[in-house]
Design a protein around this motif. Sequence first.
Motif, PDB file in Angstrom:
ATOM      1  N   LEU A   1      -0.113 -10.597  -3.563  1.00 15.59           N
ATOM      2  CA  LEU A   1      -0.615  -9.443  -2.843  1.00 15.59           C
ATOM      3  C   LEU A   1      -1.786  -9.945  -1.751  1.00 15.59           C
ATOM      4  O   LEU A   1      -1.919  -8.906  -0.661  1.00 15.59           O
TER       5      LEU A   1
ATOM      6  N   LEU B   1      -1.824  -8.240   2.083  1.00 14.66           N
ATOM      7  CA  LEU B   1      -3.015  -7.662   2.666  1.00 14.66           C
ATOM      8  C   LEU B   1      -3.149  -8.124   4.196  1.00 14.66           C
ATOM      9  O   LEU B   1      -3.615  -7.377   5.032  1.00 14.66           O
TER      10      LEU B   1
ATOM     11  N   CYS C   1     -10.089  -3.154   2.618  1.00 13.58           N
ATOM     12  CA  CYS C   1      -9.421  -3.595   1.414  1.00 13.58           C
ATOM     13  C   CYS C   1      -9.087  -5.098   1.333  1.00 13.58           C
ATOM     14  O   CYS C   1      -9.120  -5.658   0.193  1.00 13.58           O
TER      15      CYS C   1
ATOM     16  N   ILE D   1     -10.071  -7.557  -1.973  1.00 16.58           N
ATOM     17  CA  ILE D   1      -9.038  -8.399  -2.537  1.00 16.58           C
ATOM     18  C   ILE D   1      -9.054  -9.743  -2.321  1.00 16.58           C
ATOM     19  O   ILE D   1      -8.664 -10.395  -3.245  1.00 16.58           O
TER      20      ILE D   1
ATOM     21  N   LEU E   1      -2.531  -4.775  -7.378  1.00 16.07           N
ATOM     22  CA  LEU E   1      -3.267  -3.742  -6.759  1.00 16.07           C
ATOM     23  C   LEU E   1      -4.185  -2.982  -7.629  1.00 16.07           C
ATOM     24  O   LEU E   1      -5.299  -2.513  -7.276  1.00 16.07           O
TER      25      LEU E   1
ATOM     26  N   VAL F   1     -10.588   0.017  -4.147  1.00 19.85           N
ATOM     27  CA  VAL F   1      -9.543   0.616  -3.212  1.00 19.85           C
ATOM     28  C   VAL F   1      -9.652   1.953  -2.991  1.00 19.85           C
ATOM     29  O   VAL F   1      -9.596   2.788  -2.132  1.00 19.85           O
TER      30      VAL F   1
END
Length: 539
Positions: free
Chosen positions: A260, A264, A308, A312, A327, A334
């Motif tokens: 993830l 990003l 974001c 994260i 996510l 988010v």
Amino acid sequence: MAGAIIENMSTKKLVFLGFSVLVFQVISIMVGALIAPSPTSAIRYLATKCINRHRARGWLVPWGSKRCQQVHSFDEPLAKTLDANDIVFSVHVPLPGMEMSPWFQYLLAVLQLDITFKMINQIEDDVILTIDAGLAYRDNLMSEWTTKFHSVEQRPLKCTLAVPKTYENEGRFYHCEPIPLMELSSVAHKYFLINLRLPVNDTVNTGIGEIKDIHIVGIHQNGGFTKVWISMKTVFTPWIFVATAWYWYRIRLTGRPPVLLEKLIFALGISMTFLNVPVEWFSLGLEWTWMLLFEDVRQGVFYSALFCFWIIFCGEHLMDQRLRNRLSAYWWQVGLVVFGSSILLIFDLIERGVHLNNPLHSVWASDIGTKVSITFIILAGISMCLYFLSLCHMVRCVFRNIGGKIQRLPAMPEARRLRYRGIIFRFRFLMLVTLACAAMTVIFFIINQVSESPWHWGEYNLQVYSAFLTGTYGMWNLYVFTIIFLYAPSHKHNRKSNATEFYLSSLSNLSKEGFFEDAVSRHGQTAELLVQMAGAPVL
């Protein structure tokens, strides 16, 4: 993110990278301070009072061979015979002997009224000013004017009088707030003509006082600054694009699906590239009236990706968190970013979208439009505040988690200890770089608010506001580039992985040939360990 370049880079190389980034940052600042002029210019125009007795349709020009019949003051005998509806205020943009240019990018027009105090004609509270406004253009001094826009608009008139309202103070001027008139998103023509009329009847423009003069302040971006700004975008676009493509290529080499956080970082690079693309080059030859709206959308996409990424990145460094690489684990933070960005996008589409058809219209002109706009801004502000509170809480949790891990590092196995040290170093480094970028942005902003005038350094004039804009723009590009480069998979890690795979493959082949069956009887436990590594059964 195991095996990132930042974990395998030596201190010497990391210091060299930091020094190089600092040099590019200084260059970005000095380009704005020494090369670029002030970002904008404001020119004040005094509207000419033209006479239009029969209210004929046509454009009244303040100067030139076809200039209109004029009165210089409403105290003249000729003006006494005129009705308020016979006066048209005319402004030619730019001043005589000058031309507008597509390099100016946009044109804002703001009204400033000179209104005198009269006991029998005072300005009423909450009065609305009705303006019959038109805009025309032409590209040479000999051609006829072409109508661009015409509209009847309303604006709130807010004025105060600094002295008591008595007969002794008649003739004193009110202090009136500037009134936004127009916003052009493209300056595709050389000359513009603005005609304004203040229609008067029993219900329109009553209680607005005695207007003596109307000034229009035209604000546009300086052509010299536009050239510097587009040049910087032209330089940064291929740089960030190549870095982003290289980053994704390194991830593909690992032979595994991206996690993830890697997705990003890739999205952050794409959003930065999208923001950098110098589409302004095309606007120099084409009349693109949507450029300001498009620029706002690009900035919104970048900041959404950046927010974001921050949340994260912190969440993935909560080393004991079970719901990692999902996510859905960050739906609250988010969701706040998406909600706030959507609210601002809707507001921008309403405000600037209307300007595509009528640059004279303003959503702030009506009570409903003002309330809706304020509501949108408040909702977006609340969502951003909740986001930053959540981000601060997550950063606090990560630092507390790191403190606990540091105390237990000596007791951990070597492989686990090295893994946690890499995670801790990555997080602290990003926090340091992020705080430095935020601090520089705030410092530049404060310096600009304290003094917008040029600073003097020997024979040079330093443009503080230009330096703030180019420095901040260069800083966030360098920030994204640093993140992309340092958190890309390391080739050293790939070599180790390939060597391990080759070793295990060799062991498997030996197992198939029956090597380990004979070795068990001769070497006991050592052969059993090799058989387990190769995936063969122990006899």
